[in-house]
Write a protein that holds these residues in place. Structure first.
Motif, PDB file in Angstrom:
ATOM      1  N   ASP A 247      47.736  40.339  29.044  1.00 17.04           N
ATOM      2  CA  ASP A 247      47.286  38.962  29.166  1.00 17.04           C
ATOM      3  C   ASP A 247      47.698  38.447  30.542  1.00 17.04           C
ATOM      4  OD1 ASP A 247      47.521  35.987  28.940  1.00 17.04           O
ATOM      5  OD2 ASP A 247      46.859  36.404  26.892  1.00 17.04           O
ATOM      6  N   PRO A 248      46.854  37.661  31.203  1.00 16.23           N
ATOM      7  CA  PRO A 248      47.246  37.100  32.501  1.00 16.23           C
ATOM      8  C   PRO A 248      48.551  36.307  32.442  1.00 16.23           C
ATOM      9  CG  PRO A 248      44.905  36.798  32.158  1.00 16.23           C
ATOM     10  CD  PRO A 248      45.474  37.330  30.872  1.00 16.23           C
TER      11      PRO A 248
ATOM     12  N   GLY B 188      37.330  39.747  29.247  1.00 14.45           N
ATOM     13  CA  GLY B 188      38.772  39.670  29.485  1.00 14.45           C
ATOM     14  C   GLY B 188      39.433  41.027  29.370  1.00 14.45           C
ATOM     15  N   PHE B 189      40.701  41.008  29.024  1.00 10.20           N
ATOM     16  CA  PHE B 189      41.499  42.223  28.962  1.00 10.20           C
ATOM     17  C   PHE B 189      41.554  42.784  27.552  1.00 10.20           C
ATOM     18  CE2 PHE B 189      43.012  39.984  32.675  1.00 10.20           C
ATOM     19  CZ  PHE B 189      43.133  40.992  33.603  1.00 10.20           C
TER      20      PHE B 189
ATOM     21  N   ALA C 295      38.065  41.954  37.006  1.00 12.23           N
ATOM     22  CA  ALA C 295      36.638  42.220  36.771  1.00 12.23           C
ATOM     23  C   ALA C 295      35.953  42.746  38.029  1.00 12.23           C
ATOM     24  CB  ALA C 295      35.945  40.955  36.277  1.00 12.23           C
TER      25      ALA C 295
ATOM     26  N   ALA D  56      44.952  32.200  35.179  1.00  9.36           N
ATOM     27  CA  ALA D  56      44.449  33.233  34.267  1.00  9.36           C
ATOM     28  C   ALA D  56      43.025  33.633  34.622  1.00  9.36           C
ATOM     29  CB  ALA D  56      44.525  32.742  32.820  1.00  9.36           C
TER      30      ALA D  56
ATOM     31  N   VAL E  62      34.338  39.207  33.028  1.00  9.38           N
ATOM     32  CA  VAL E  62      35.231  38.041  32.984  1.00  9.38           C
ATOM     33  C   VAL E  62      35.276  37.487  31.563  1.00  9.38           C
ATOM     34  CG1 VAL E  62      35.532  35.639  33.746  1.00  9.38           C
ATOM     35  CG2 VAL E  62      35.005  37.429  35.422  1.00  9.38           C
TER      36      VAL E  62
ATOM     37  N   THR F 170      41.745  37.353  35.841  1.00 10.92           N
ATOM     38  CA  THR F 170      40.645  38.020  35.153  1.00 10.92           C
ATOM     39  C   THR F 170      39.518  38.356  36.126  1.00 10.92           C
ATOM     40  OG1 THR F 170      41.242  36.816  33.148  1.00 10.92           O
ATOM     41  CG2 THR F 170      39.084  37.862  33.177  1.00 10.92           C
TER      42      THR F 170
END
Length: 184
Positions: free
Chosen positions: A128-129, A123-124, A95, A87, A120, A91
């Motif tokens: 989601d990763p 995040g998103f 980034a 994850a 980082v 990210t």
């Protein structure tokens, strides 16, 4: 104009490039072409006019010089992330897309590390990763497309994580590169 300025400080040459590009724009297939295709054609025209194959080669090298040490320290962070390594690598690769804004905008003078770390940490906004991780479950191989020159160091970290899942990864780059694209 960016291509002309990158390749030559001579105002006459810059004007010649602009005139040539503007001359070809009316012939563009506006209804069939994307803005990126039209931009690509304009940049190709500028290259031909200036007789320069890679006007942004020096800029790409500068970006990579900035990103490499940042990626090396991020690789250590990912290595110590345990179960969250995948994850974090996803990210970080996302980034690193900040290079688009940093290379040719007002961000270029700001602290690269601070911008990257903030992205980082944020995040998103959506997704989601874990979704990417789950989508890889059924795959045996992955085709990974490289984008910008500075990002490749972070892409390599993510590619290592994908390979650690037992996946075969094929990595490809663009043929010529437009501005600061990753190239062979």
């Amino acid at each position: 104009l960016q291509v002309a300025r990158e390749a030559s400080e001579d105002e006459w040459s810059q004007r010649k490039v602009l005139n040539e590009v503007l001359r070809t724009l009316p012939d563009a297939e506006w209804h069939q072409s994307s803005p990126a295709e039209i931009l690509g054609d304009a940049i190709s025209s500028a290259r031909e006019t200036l007789k320069v194959k890679q006007p942004f080669a020096e800029r790409r090298a500068q970006v990579q010089e900035q990103f490499k040490p940042l990626a090396e320290s991020f690789r250590e962070r990912v290595a110590s992330a345990g179960d969250d390594a995948f994850a974090l690598a996803v990210t970080g690769a996302a980034a690193a897309n900040l290079v688009d804004e940093m290379v040719f905008s007002r961000f270029a003078r700001q602290d690269l590390r601070a911008l990257f770390e903030a992205a980082v940490d944020t995040g998103f906004e959506r997704g989601d990763p874990k979704q990417l991780r789950e989508s890889l479950d059924g795959a045996q191989s992955v085709l990974y497309l490289l984008d910008n020159a500075g990002e490749v160091f972070f892409d390599a970290i993510l590619i290592d994580q994908i390979r650690a899942l037992g996946k075969t990864v094929r990595v490809v780059v663009r043929g010529g590169g437009l501005l600061h694209d990753a190239t062979e």
